[in-house]
Design an enzyme around this catalytic site. Structure first.
Site, short mmCIF file in Angstrom:
data_model
loop_
_atom_site.label_atom_id
_atom_site.label_comp_id
_atom_site.label_asym_id
_atom_site.label_seq_id
_atom_site.Cartn_x
_atom_site.Cartn_y
_atom_site.Cartn_z
N LYS A 6 -41.00 -54.22 -80.99
CA LYS A 6 -41.07 -53.66 -82.35
C LYS A 6 -41.68 -54.69 -83.31
CE LYS A 6 -37.55 -54.47 -84.80
NZ LYS A 6 -37.04 -55.44 -85.78
N THR A 48 -35.41 -57.19 -89.64
CA THR A 48 -36.84 -57.48 -89.47
C THR A 48 -37.57 -56.14 -89.55
OG1 THR A 48 -36.27 -59.31 -88.01
CG2 THR A 48 -38.56 -58.60 -88.03
N LYS A 70 -41.28 -63.90 -91.90
CA LYS A 70 -40.44 -63.63 -90.72
C LYS A 70 -41.28 -63.15 -89.54
CE LYS A 70 -37.08 -62.48 -87.99
NZ LYS A 70 -36.50 -63.52 -87.12
P1 NAP Z 1 -28.69 -54.36 -82.50
O1 NAP Z 1 -27.57 -55.12 -81.90
O2 NAP Z 1 -29.49 -53.45 -81.64
O3 NAP Z 1 -28.09 -53.52 -83.75
C1 NAP Z 1 -28.87 -52.56 -84.39
C2 NAP Z 1 -28.09 -51.93 -85.54
O4 NAP Z 1 -28.91 -50.89 -86.13
C3 NAP Z 1 -26.78 -51.24 -85.12
O5 NAP Z 1 -25.85 -51.35 -86.17
C4 NAP Z 1 -27.23 -49.79 -84.96
O6 NAP Z 1 -26.18 -48.86 -85.08
C5 NAP Z 1 -28.16 -49.65 -86.12
N1 NAP Z 1 -29.08 -48.52 -85.99
C6 NAP Z 1 -30.06 -48.35 -85.07
N2 NAP Z 1 -30.71 -47.18 -85.28
C7 NAP Z 1 -30.11 -46.60 -86.35
C8 NAP Z 1 -30.32 -45.40 -87.08
N3 NAP Z 1 -31.32 -44.56 -86.75
N4 NAP Z 1 -29.53 -45.13 -88.13
C9 NAP Z 1 -28.54 -45.99 -88.51
N5 NAP Z 1 -28.28 -47.15 -87.86
C10 NAP Z 1 -29.06 -47.45 -86.80
O7 NAP Z 1 -29.76 -55.33 -83.21
P2 NAP Z 1 -29.57 -56.83 -83.72
O8 NAP Z 1 -29.89 -57.77 -82.60
O9 NAP Z 1 -28.27 -56.95 -84.45
O10 NAP Z 1 -30.80 -56.93 -84.76
C11 NAP Z 1 -30.72 -56.33 -86.05
C12 NAP Z 1 -31.97 -56.72 -86.83
O11 NAP Z 1 -32.06 -58.14 -86.93
C13 NAP Z 1 -33.28 -56.27 -86.19
O12 NAP Z 1 -34.21 -55.92 -87.19
C14 NAP Z 1 -33.74 -57.50 -85.46
O13 NAP Z 1 -35.15 -57.50 -85.26
C15 NAP Z 1 -33.28 -58.60 -86.39
N6 NAP Z 1 -32.99 -59.90 -85.80
C16 NAP Z 1 -32.37 -60.01 -84.60
C17 NAP Z 1 -32.10 -61.28 -84.08
C18 NAP Z 1 -31.44 -61.45 -82.72
O14 NAP Z 1 -31.60 -62.50 -82.11
N7 NAP Z 1 -30.72 -60.47 -82.22
C19 NAP Z 1 -32.47 -62.41 -84.79
C20 NAP Z 1 -33.07 -62.28 -86.04
C21 NAP Z 1 -33.33 -61.01 -86.55
P3 NAP Z 1 -25.30 -48.44 -83.77
O15 NAP Z 1 -24.26 -49.50 -83.62
O16 NAP Z 1 -24.75 -47.11 -84.13
O17 NAP Z 1 -26.26 -48.37 -82.60
#
Ligand code: NAP
Length: 287
Positions: free
Chosen positions: A235, A91, A166
Site C-alpha cells: 500500500k 500512513t 513519511k
Molecule cells: P493493523 O494492525 O492492520 O491495524 C489496522 C487498523 O485499521 C485496525 O484498527 C483496523 O480495524 C482498522 N481498519 C482497517 N480497515 C478499516 C475500515 N475499513 N474501517 C475502519 N477501520 C479499519 O495496522 P498497523 O500495523 O497498526 O498500522 C496502522 C497504520 O500505521 C498503517 O497506516 C501503517 O501503514 C502505519 N504504520 C505501521 C507501522 C508498523 O510497523 N506496523 C509503522 C509505522 C506506521 P480492525 O481491528 O477492525 O481490523
C-alpha cells in the site's frame, strides 16, 4: 487531556495504552470492538461511533489505509465536523491529507503526524513523529506526542508535507531491505555467513537503525508474525508511486521493490512482514 483514539491495530493499541498510562482521559473506537477490551480494563471508555470518540480536545487516528480513514472521517457517524482536533498518524496518501486539510471547517482542525517505528517502538513510547500543520495546533499535542514518541519533527504548516516525508522514508526502508537482501544472498552464495556480513557492515559504515533492525530480521528469516504486514508495505509503495506520478519524479528503484513485494505476497501470503522481500532475492539466486 480528554482525547479520543481511533484504530486499535498493532500500532494503535500500543499508542493508546501509553496515552492512558500517561494519565490522559481516553475514549477509544475500533471497527472490531473487542480489541478495545485490554484498554477498557486500564480505564479507557468505549465509544459507540467514531464521532463519539471525537468530542474531546483531540482525536488521534491510526488506521490501515486511505479507505479506512475515509470511512472513519466521512462515513456514517464519522468524525467530520466534530469539535476535536484531528491528528492523523496513519500512513496515508498525500492526496487524502490534502483533502482532509481542505475540508477543515467548523471542526477542531487537522494535523498530520505519521510515525516511524514498528510495534515494539510503539509499545516503548519511542516512535518518531513527523508533524505538520498549524504551529498552535501541534503545540496542543505536545504532551500527547511525549507519551507515544521519543522525538517530534515539525516539517511545516502544510499537513501533507508530513505524509510526503513519511512515504519517502518508507521507500528508503524498502530500498535498504532490498539492497541488504541482495548483498546477503551474494555473500552466502560465496560461502560467507550472513550474520558475519551484517556484523561487519553495521559495525562499519552501516550502523543505522534501519540496517540493524531489518538486518537481524533477514539473518533470522523472521518474517512471521509480521510487525509490519507486507500488504501494508505494498500500500505504501503504491502511495509513493502516486506521489511520484503527481510530482513527475522518476523512481526506478521503487518499481523493483514494489514488484518484489507483490512476489512475496503471492508466494508467501499476506501475513508475512514486508521484509519478506528478502526471500525473493534468495529464491531468485536459487537459495
Ligand atoms: P493493523 O494492525 O492492520 O491495524 C489496522 C487498523 O485499521 C485496525 O484498527 C483496523 O480495524 C482498522 N481498519 C482497517 N480497515 C478499516 C475500515 N475499513 N474501517 C475502519 N477501520 C479499519 O495496522 P498497523 O500495523 O497498526 O498500522 C496502522 C497504520 O500505521 C498503517 O497506516 C501503517 O501503514 C502505519 N504504520 C505501521 C507501522 C508498523 O510497523 N506496523 C509503522 C509505522 C506506521 P480492525 O481491528 O477492525 O481490523
Amino acid at each position: 487531556m480528554k482525547i479520543g483514539f481511533i484504530g486499535l491495530g498493532q500500532m494503535g493499541i500500543a499508542m493508546a495504552t501509553n496515552l492512558i498510562d500517561a494519565g490522559h482521559d481516553v475514549t477509544v473506537w475500533n471497527r472490531s470492538a473487542a480489541k478495545a477490551d485490554p484498554l477498557l480494563a486500564r480505564g479507557a471508555t468505549l465509544a459507540a461511533t467514531p464521532a463519539d470518540a471525537a468530542q474531546g480536545e483531540v482525536v488521534m487516528t491510526m488506521l490501515a489505509d486511505d479507505a479506512a480513514l475515509e470511512t472513519v472521517v466521512y462515513g456514517e457517524r464519522g468524525i467530520r465536523g466534530c469539535p476535536a482536533l484531528h491528528v492523523s498518524h496513519s500512513t496515508i496518501s498525500v492526496a487524502l491529507a490534502e483533502r482532509l486539510t481542505a475540508d477543515q471547517g467548523n471542526d477542531g482542525g487537522f494535523v498530520s503526524a505519521p510515525v516511524f517505528g514498528r510495534p515494539p517502538a510503539a509499545a516503548a513510547g519511542a516512535l518518531f513523529i513527523v508533524a505538520a500543520g498549524a504551529d498552535d495546533r501541534i503545540d496542543r499535542c505536545e504532551k500527547l506526542f511525549a507519551a507515544i514518541g521519543q522525538r517530534v519533527f515539525r516539517v511545516g504548516d502544510t499537513p501533507s508535507a508530513a505524509n510526503l516525508v513519511k512515504l519517502s522514508g518508507n521507500f528508503m526502508i524498502m530500498a535498504a531491505i532490498e539492497s541488504m537482501a541482495e548483498a546477503m544472498t551474494l555473500a552466502e552464495k560465496g560461502g560467507v555467513d550472513r550474520a558475519m556480513l551484517l556484523e561487519v557492515l553495521t559495525g562499519t559504515l552501516f550502523g543505522a537503525p534501519v540496517y540493524k533492525t531489518y538486518g537481524e530480521i533477514l539473518v533470522e528469516d523472521r518474517f512471521t508474525p509480521a510487525g509490519f504486514a507486507a500488504p501494508l508495505g505494498l500500500k505504501d509503495m503504491n502511495l509513493v508511486d502516486a506521489a511520484a506520478g503527481t510530482l513527475r519524479t522518476p523512481m526506478p528503484v521503487l518499481g523493483v521493490v514494489r514488484d518484489h513485494l507483490r512476489t512475496a505476497i503471492a508466494q508467501d501470503g499476506p501475513d508475512v512482514d514486508w521484509a519478506a522481500i528478502g526471500l525473493v532475492a534468495r529464491r531468485g539466486a536459487g537459495l
